[in-house]
Design a protein around this motif. Structure first.
Motif, mmCIF file in Angstrom:
data_model
loop_
_atom_site.group_PDB
_atom_site.id
_atom_site.type_symbol
_atom_site.label_atom_id
_atom_site.label_comp_id
_atom_site.label_asym_id
_atom_site.label_seq_id
_atom_site.Cartn_x
_atom_site.Cartn_y
_atom_site.Cartn_z
ATOM 1 N N LYS A 112 0.842 -1.189 0.000
ATOM 2 C CA LYS A 112 0.000 0.000 0.000
ATOM 3 C C LYS A 112 0.883 1.248 0.000
ATOM 4 C CE LYS A 112 -3.980 -1.748 2.685
ATOM 5 N NZ LYS A 112 -4.740 -1.557 3.940
ATOM 6 N N HIS A 113 0.380 2.296 -0.661
ATOM 7 C CA HIS A 113 1.110 3.556 -0.695
ATOM 8 C C HIS A 113 0.153 4.720 -0.390
ATOM 9 C CE1 HIS A 113 4.918 1.768 -2.011
ATOM 10 N NE2 HIS A 113 4.170 0.929 -2.701
ATOM 11 N N GLU A 114 -0.025 5.633 -1.323
ATOM 12 C CA GLU A 114 -0.824 6.822 -1.052
ATOM 13 C C GLU A 114 -2.283 6.491 -0.765
ATOM 14 O OE1 GLU A 114 2.393 8.010 -4.047
ATOM 15 O OE2 GLU A 114 1.032 6.322 -3.742
ATOM 16 N N GLU A 115 -2.895 7.329 0.054
ATOM 17 C CA GLU A 115 -4.335 7.237 0.308
ATOM 18 C C GLU A 115 -5.007 8.514 -0.165
ATOM 19 O OE1 GLU A 115 -5.171 6.332 4.368
ATOM 20 O OE2 GLU A 115 -4.339 4.287 4.250
ATOM 21 N N GLY A 158 -5.704 0.121 -7.067
ATOM 22 C CA GLY A 158 -5.760 -0.380 -5.706
ATOM 23 C C GLY A 158 -7.184 -0.723 -5.354
ATOM 24 N N GLU A 184 -12.176 -4.004 3.001
ATOM 25 C CA GLU A 184 -11.291 -3.815 1.848
ATOM 26 C C GLU A 184 -11.019 -5.190 1.267
ATOM 27 O OE1 GLU A 184 -7.297 -2.409 2.746
ATOM 28 O OE2 GLU A 184 -7.594 -2.914 4.857
ATOM 29 N N THR A 243 -12.040 5.611 1.591
ATOM 30 C CA THR A 243 -10.648 5.997 1.367
ATOM 31 C C THR A 243 -10.099 5.135 0.244
ATOM 32 O OG1 THR A 243 -10.336 6.566 3.703
ATOM 33 C CG2 THR A 243 -8.356 6.220 2.374
ATOM 34 N N VAL A 256 -7.021 3.576 -1.754
ATOM 35 C CA VAL A 256 -5.648 3.208 -1.410
ATOM 36 C C VAL A 256 -4.915 2.800 -2.682
ATOM 37 C CG1 VAL A 256 -4.182 1.703 -0.022
ATOM 38 C CG2 VAL A 256 -6.441 2.389 0.833
#
Length: 909
Positions: A348-351, A375, A428, A454, A456
């Motif tokens: 996982k990286h940016e949200e 994602g 998720e 959110t 992801v």
């Protein structure tokens, strides 16, 4: 008898001792001061930080030198390796010590006693520089060697009956550890995808493990340090399996079970107790299995999760319903080889928070996250049991503002969550990913609020290495789009697109974009891993599949520009990282591909077989005037044939295979002679008068030197005739601006880059794109869409312009004479309407910076060169001042520099 010294003698001794102490302290102080002047950072082994499963018999170590002293070069290094971290730090129990007078600080090969499998080796390094400074010992880092086949004692397990259920099976086992745990390592792999837990805690932070490889040839395993997961007494291990690429839907034609029809788990945890004794926990016939809440999971179609089927505590100690679970079945070991990780894991990286929630004209509830990403969405919900929430994913909206999924083709791209009761729940997916900017929400109980969702971003864990900004906001957005096209499609393999029923490792896309990829992120490990699959899936006749891993079937045509991935990417990685070993590892594969082309040629002319050609070139809807930019496919094939042979010559010289270099040098001359005879008129016109035809002929030096400038003029004339628009496709576009700049038409390259109307790089930007499109006109000027059968809005191939932007606008280049940025060329080439460019690249030696601006008619350039590297700075115009009047070329060492010169003609004033 005691002897009493005279008072004067005692005084003299005291003074001597004091003087000696002062000298010792002074030496220590000066040594410490020297060490403070130079520090070592960024230690890696095989392009990785503290890798856990190194298969190489001679792992290579790298480090970076940090110092404020200009013109610093390493003169020697000292490496020490041991198996005891504390002892090594104090200089004891050293297993191997390497000392060498050398500037080499990148990919220094271990050269000691034979390494043992599944063993952790600690290492540190110190260096001396050309100023007489000696660094302190670096921090201690490590690498863990991989397992030999005989080290595996675990058994493959699967569900007790035929594995035909769409549900994801759960596996569990409780173990009793009778002593205090000192250390524990978990080795895990699967046929399918896995998610492991120990005592209710998720193991690791990677996704889609064990990754996608050529499963029939080799299967990766992962290694996790689980010391903190285990305790004396009872412990529980629980693992969930998904279909993934192994068993789920993949490729065209709705094919399933491509690699096998049965999911399987292989896991062993090797425990070391504080008293030195050992124990292994492993999969065997004593494990149990049941199905859990994931009732459907597929890469293309998404996931269905029924929270009512959750088994509370199933992966923890004391699970009460264990007796109801079924016995597992033992799988026979397959023929595939188990290998350690050589590339980065997916994480996982940016949200992204929801920008807005709105109703479309059709009444759909849609969430906009503002960025086309890859994602999934984390969803918070609360409602009565059985409530069904459906999340559908899309990249764009129609011109009327409605949700649009037609371009996904048959991919459902839906995640469905079924609530278990009136309690707060967070969902998720586990074994799927989607490409999207917009999400349609159906069935949500109550009011949907932005904080309930959110997005992801999920992609391979590659370090960002490049930064690039200009005075033009549209170009900055283009750079953003290029980076996000790479993030979204570098999910373990370099996919063409991440959203529709495809998501395959198309070789043509990857080779076109590889150079740009290496500017944006550290892709050394990513491509090292993938090229192993290129080699594994290469056909016996030497041809390379259209996609890797190859799931399209037995086709062994070997399409030009696609199969050339076998030569282009190894050479690109060598140039970017100085990695000679990738050339060694791929050399046989490279040779086989070139020999395939030779076998298909007659009189040195390759004009047979199937080819994609200049894929998605400019093709107007109504082509009554014959303006479609069709380039003869065999003409293209001859150019790429020559290019691959040239790479073979260069690679052979690097590897000391001079006889092979000589052989291919003769062949290259014959290939170019055949090209000129077949495809060029006596007057220098090519039989296909397209931009791509001239670009490839010039890029690969197919024409006699005396005919090249006129060919470049014809290319410019063609571009001008289209109103300063490009017409190139996947094979011509990467080289277009490079050729123009090389042949003194830099202003035309800028005209193309700055063009805002279709077809151009900035047209999608003006249309609101946040990634690179598959087609130049994925959305037409009237808001309608290109053909939905092939219209991705996240396709990185045309982002290959990023390579030219870094190399020419910012001017950051690795000198071919010393690959991997040991020698650097800084040669910015400003152009129309751009008043400033700033770029930074984290190289194997450290950060390189090139930042320029034009002020009051003066071109001002600031440069940073890392330690242990040197650079040639070439200014774009006139003479410059840096204390004295000089020419426009300067040789510099490491450090920070400022240069000024006259503004080149045609640049922004």
């Amino acid at each position: 008898m005691n002897r009493i010294l005279p008072h004067s003698t005692q005084r003299l001794l005291q003074v001597s001792v004091l003087a000696a102490l002062l000298i010792v302290n002074f030496i220590a102080f000066t040594q410490n001061a020297a060490a403070q002047k130079i520090k070592l950072t960024g230690l890696q082994v095989e392009h990785q930080d503290n890798p856990m499963s190194v298969d190489a018999s001679a792992p290579r170590m790298s480090w970076k030198i940090s110092t404020a002293i200009k013109n610093t070069v390493q003169t020697s290094y000292e490496i020490r390796v041991g198996t005891d971290q504390a002892a090594l730090s104090s200089g004891k129990k050293i297993f191997w010590k390497g000392n060498k007078n050398s500037e080499q600080s990148v990919l220094v090969a271990y050269d000691g006693p034979e390494l043992q499998s599944k063993t952790r080796y600690y290492w540190q390094v110190r260096i001396k520089d050309n100023h007489g400074n000696t660094s302190a010992w670096s921090q201690v880092q490590y690498w863990q060697t991989g397992l030999k086949p005989t080290d595996w004692t675990a058994k493959w397990i699967t569900v007790g009956t035929t594995d035909t259920s769409a549900k994801s099976p759960l596996f569990r086992k409780e173990f009793n550890l009778k002593k205090q745990v000192k250390s524990a390592l978990a080795y895990i792999t699967a046929k399918g995808l896995y998610e492991a837990n120990i005592n209710g805690k998720r193991v690791g932070d990677s996704y889609f493990a064990p990754g996608w490889t050529s499963y029939k040839k080799h299967l990766q395993y992962q290694v996790y340090d689980v010391t903190g997961y285990l305790t004396a007494g009872n412990n529980a291990i629980g693992v969930t399996l998904g279909n993934g690429w192994y068993k789920g839907r993949i490729g065209f034609g709705h094919q399933r079970n491509f690699y096998g029809d049965t999911r399987g788990l292989l896991m062993q945890v090797e425990v070391v107790y504080t008293d030195g004794s050992k124990e292994t926990l492993q999969t065997d016939e004593n494990w149990k299995t049941a199905y859990g809440p994931i009732v459907f999971s597929d890469i293309y179609d998404g996931e269905i999760y029924d929270a009512r089927l959750e088994k509370a505590g199933w992966n923890s100690v004391g699970y009460a319903e264990d007796a109801e679970w079924k016995a597992v079945r033992i799988l026979e070991k397959g023929t595939e080889q188990l290998v350690g990780m050589s590339g980065p894991e997916v994480k996982k990286h940016e949200e992204f928070k929801a920008l807005k929630i709105f109703k479309t004209p059709k009444g759909e509830t849609v969430v906009d996250f503002g960025q086309n990403l890859v994602g999934w969405v984390m969803l918070k919900a609360k409602g009565s049991a059985g409530t069904k929430i459906t999340l559908s994913h899309a990249e764009v909206l129609t011109k009327e503002g409605n949700f649009y999924t037609v371009n996904l083709r048959s991919a459902k791209a839906q995640d469905v969550y079924i609530l278990k009761g009136d309690t707060d729940q967070v969902f998720e997916p586990h074994f799927t990913f989607q490409g999207f900017r917009y999400v349609q929400v159906e069935g949500y109980p109550g009011e949907l609020k932005p904080e309930d969702l959110t997005a992801v971003a999920v992609y391979s864990d590659m370090k960002a290495t490049g930064k690039f900004t200009t005075s033009n906001p549209l170009l900055n957005q283009l750079q953003h789009n290029i980076q996000w096209g790479q993030k979204g499609n570098f999910v373990d393999v370099p996919t063409d697109c991440p959203q529709r029923d495809e998501r395959l490792g198309w070789t043509g896309d990857a080779q076109a974009f590889a150079n740009t990829a290496a500017y944006n992120m550290d892709v050394s490990g990513f491509f090292t891993k993938w090229m192993k699959d290129v080699k594994a899936d290469q056909h016996k006749n030497g041809s390379i599949p259209f996609v890797v891993p190859d799931v399209l079937g037995p086709n062994d045509a070997g399409a030009t520009g696609w199969a050339d991935v076998g030569t282009i990417i190894p050479w690109s990685m060598y140039q970017a990282y100085g990695d000679k070993r990738i050339l060694e590892a791929q050399f046989d594969s490279m040779t086989a591909w070139v020999e395939f082309m030779t076998s298909k040629s007659k009189n040195n002319l390759w004009n047979t077989g199937f080819h994609f050609g200049d894929w998605l070139f400019y093709r107007p809807d109504d082509d009554n005037d014959g303006r479609a930019a069709v380039t003869d496919k065999y003409m293209i094939a001859q150019c790429f044939y020559a290019n691959s042979v040239q790479i073979m010559i260069d690679a052979a010289k690097v590897l000391g295979k001079n006889d092979i270099a000589d052989k291919y040098s003769k062949l290259l001359t014959d290939i170019k002679t055949a090209y000129v005879k077949e495809y060029m008129t006596p007057g220098g016109r090519l039989i296909s008068s397209t931009q791509t035809a001239y670009v490839l002929a010039l890029q690969f030096d197919m024409l006699p030197e005396s005919m090249r400038n006129q060919a470049a003029d014809r290319l410019v004339e063609n571009i001008r005739s289209y109103g300063n628009h490009l017409t190139t496709g996947f094979l011509g576009t990467p080289y277009l601006c490079h050729v123009l700049t090389r042949f003194a038409h830099n202003e035309v390259a800028y005209d193309l880059l700055m063009q805002e109307s279709y077809p151009s790089w900035l047209y999608p930007v003006k249309m609101g794109a946040t990634t690179i499109w598959e087609r130049w006109d994925g959305i037409k000027p009237n808001g309608s869409f290109q053909t939905p059968d092939m219209n991705s809005y996240n396709h990185y191939a045309y982002g290959a312009i990023g390579d030219w932007m870094y190399r020419n606008m910012a001017g950051i280049n690795s000198d071919p004479s010393a690959p991997g940025y040991k020698k650097i060329i800084i040669a910015p080439k400003p152009g129309r309407k751009i008043s400033s460019v700033s770029a930074e690249l984290s190289t194997p030696y450290g950060p390189v910076r090139s930042s320029w601006k034009i002020e009051n008619g003066v071109f001002k350039l600031d440069v940073v060169i890392p330690a242990n590297a040197t650079a040639t700075v070439i200014l774009p115009g006139g003479a410059f001042k840096d204390g004295e009047q000089l020419t426009n070329k300067s040789e510099i060492g490491s450090g920070s520099y400022h240069f000024e010169c006259n503004v080149p003609e045609g640049s922004a004033k």
